[in-house]
Write an enzyme that holds these catalytic residues in place. Sequence first.
Site, PDB file in Angstrom:
ATOM      1  N   TYR A 108       0.882  -1.165   0.000  1.00 46.71           N
ATOM      2  CA  TYR A 108       0.000   0.000   0.000  1.00 46.71           C
ATOM      3  C   TYR A 108       0.923   1.221   0.000  1.00 46.71           C
ATOM      4  O   TYR A 108       1.657   1.426   0.976  1.00 46.71           O
ATOM      5  CB  TYR A 108      -0.864   0.045   1.267  1.00 46.71           C
ATOM      6  CG  TYR A 108      -1.906  -1.056   1.382  1.00 46.71           C
ATOM      7  CD1 TYR A 108      -1.584  -2.319   1.869  1.00 46.71           C
ATOM      8  CD2 TYR A 108      -3.230  -0.811   1.028  1.00 46.71           C
ATOM      9  CE1 TYR A 108      -2.557  -3.304   2.000  1.00 46.71           C
ATOM     10  CE2 TYR A 108      -4.213  -1.791   1.163  1.00 46.71           C
ATOM     11  CZ  TYR A 108      -3.862  -3.039   1.644  1.00 46.71           C
ATOM     12  OH  TYR A 108      -4.823  -4.016   1.771  1.00 46.71           O
ATOM     13  N   PRO A 131     -12.229   0.348  -0.152  1.00 43.20           N
ATOM     14  CA  PRO A 131     -11.509  -0.934  -0.257  1.00 43.20           C
ATOM     15  C   PRO A 131     -10.150  -0.948   0.423  1.00 43.20           C
ATOM     16  O   PRO A 131      -9.502  -2.002   0.472  1.00 43.20           O
ATOM     17  CB  PRO A 131     -11.352  -1.108  -1.776  1.00 43.20           C
ATOM     18  CG  PRO A 131     -11.405   0.273  -2.322  1.00 43.20           C
ATOM     19  CD  PRO A 131     -12.329   1.040  -1.442  1.00 43.20           C
ATOM     20  N   LYS A 164     -11.927  -4.932   3.606  1.00 46.70           N
ATOM     21  CA  LYS A 164     -12.892  -5.440   4.580  1.00 46.70           C
ATOM     22  C   LYS A 164     -14.249  -5.830   3.990  1.00 46.70           C
ATOM     23  O   LYS A 164     -15.054  -6.489   4.670  1.00 46.70           O
ATOM     24  CB  LYS A 164     -13.133  -4.378   5.689  1.00 46.70           C
ATOM     25  CG  LYS A 164     -11.937  -4.166   6.583  1.00 46.70           C
ATOM     26  CD  LYS A 164     -11.679  -5.394   7.449  1.00 46.70           C
ATOM     27  CE  LYS A 164     -10.367  -5.335   8.197  1.00 46.70           C
ATOM     28  NZ  LYS A 164      -9.547  -6.524   8.021  1.00 46.70           N
TER      29      LYS A 164
HETATM   30  C1  PHB Z   1      -7.302  -6.554  -4.285  1.00 45.32           C
HETATM   31  O1  PHB Z   1      -6.450  -7.434  -4.439  1.00 45.32           O
HETATM   32  O2  PHB Z   1      -8.164  -6.320  -5.130  1.00 45.32           O
HETATM   33  C2  PHB Z   1      -7.274  -5.760  -3.032  1.00 45.32           C
HETATM   34  C3  PHB Z   1      -6.376  -6.091  -2.038  1.00 45.32           C
HETATM   35  C4  PHB Z   1      -6.327  -5.345  -0.879  1.00 45.32           C
HETATM   36  C5  PHB Z   1      -7.161  -4.264  -0.739  1.00 45.32           C
HETATM   37  C6  PHB Z   1      -8.073  -3.930  -1.742  1.00 45.32           C
HETATM   38  C7  PHB Z   1      -8.117  -4.682  -2.898  1.00 45.32           C
HETATM   39  O3  PHB Z   1      -7.088  -3.513   0.385  1.00 45.32           O
END
Ligand code: PHB
Length: 397
Positions: free
Chosen positions: A201, A293, A297
């Site tokens: 992230y 997202p 969760k």
């Molecule tokens: C995803 O792989 O689509 C994904 C993974 C983690 C997140 C949101 C989306 O926090």
Amino acid sequence: MVRTQVAIVGAGPAGLLLGQLLHKEGIDTLLLERRSADYVAGRIRAGVLEPGTVSVLEKAGVAARLHAEGLVHGGVEIGFRGHRHRIDLQALTGRSVTVYGQTEVTRDLMDARAASGAPSVYEAEDVTLLEVTGPAPTVRYRHEGKVHEVACDFIAGCDGFHGVSRRTIPSASLSVYERVYPFGWLGVLADIPPPWEELIYANSDQGFALASMRSTTRVRCYVQCPLEDHIDQWSDERFWTEFRRRLGGEVAARVPDAPSIEKSIAPLRSFVAEPLKYGRLFLAGDAAHIVPPTGAKGLNLAASDVFYLSEALRDFYRASGAGQSGGEAERALDGYSVRALRRIWRAERFSWWMTRQLHQFPGDAFDGKLQHTELEYLFDSRAAQVSMAENYVGLPL
Ligand code: PHB
Ligand code: APR
């Protein structure tokens, strides 16, 4: 008129999983879905499962492929100012998450429902909920040009944010809490081996980016983008250039211009409607709440909702079957909303917090300073890391 014990509206993960959990309890359900089975099975959604969600999927008897193919991740990384900081989920909480796409979870649930012989109606049009506050609710729908009515004891509204269930409840009986964020996520799916080991992230000056994956051969990547943007403005080349810039460092250098196999833009929203019970109608999953997202969760909350709901319905039928007073049986039902909302609000708080710390927000320099301070505190403080990690792996069910 057809009869069932629980009519489930919506065959996303919430409706399908509720159907399996109730089937295990010997409770009959009829599943009504507006779209075709192929459409439902083909939707691309998120893909990080909390250990609690894995347990619920095990209880529902649909975890074999997940255990064989899911990727167990003991940590996640946060990119900030050219460095990657690992949050060691396993060391901090003793638990890990499992990377396994919602598309796969949906397929496993659809296969299990077909094998159980429980009835499903896809392409059910004009689903209408009738007499939901009385003792004998009915669901009416149209299928292949004919109108059908189903008598039931309960209706489970698992029909997502735009479904009919929440709209059936008069606004005076529902409180709604909402926050809309001033940006969206542009997501790309591509078939390359992930050039990263765990999810990253990234908070960058150009905006948020997320490096995720679906398997050892497929990546899912996102960049924060203006809400007004259209996917036509984002060629694959532009996407990857921007993604690499935001990710930074040596990992970015390993990201090729892979052709996208899916590309879409989604707005970010926090939303809760409460309570989750209106007469004999219950709301679960996206029908009741939306999280941005950023904390992954959405699917996990849908799983905990329907787990609680399956227990409430099981206790109701046990109490009424054992000839206990109506009060005892009704109390089992009333507990659902309180129990589910407690966990929903905690996930709302965490998703809001993750969103707040990782994106570029327009405006206020003071807020920007606080965001950077919050991240530096997280990297320096074990206590702050434990707090993030226990929320990321999921609070207890
Ligand atoms: C995803 O792989 O689509 C994904 C993974 C983690 C997140 C949101 C989306 O926090
Ligand atoms: N009648 C019947 N079905 C309907 C109706 C209707 N009027 N309206 C919507 N549906 C169906 C949709 O077509 C969809 O298949 O209800 C289903 C709801 O599924 P989801 O939107 O996937 O919601 P849910 O099952 O609660 O799953 C939550 O999925 O949306 C993601 O981020 C979310 O990961 C989370 C999870």
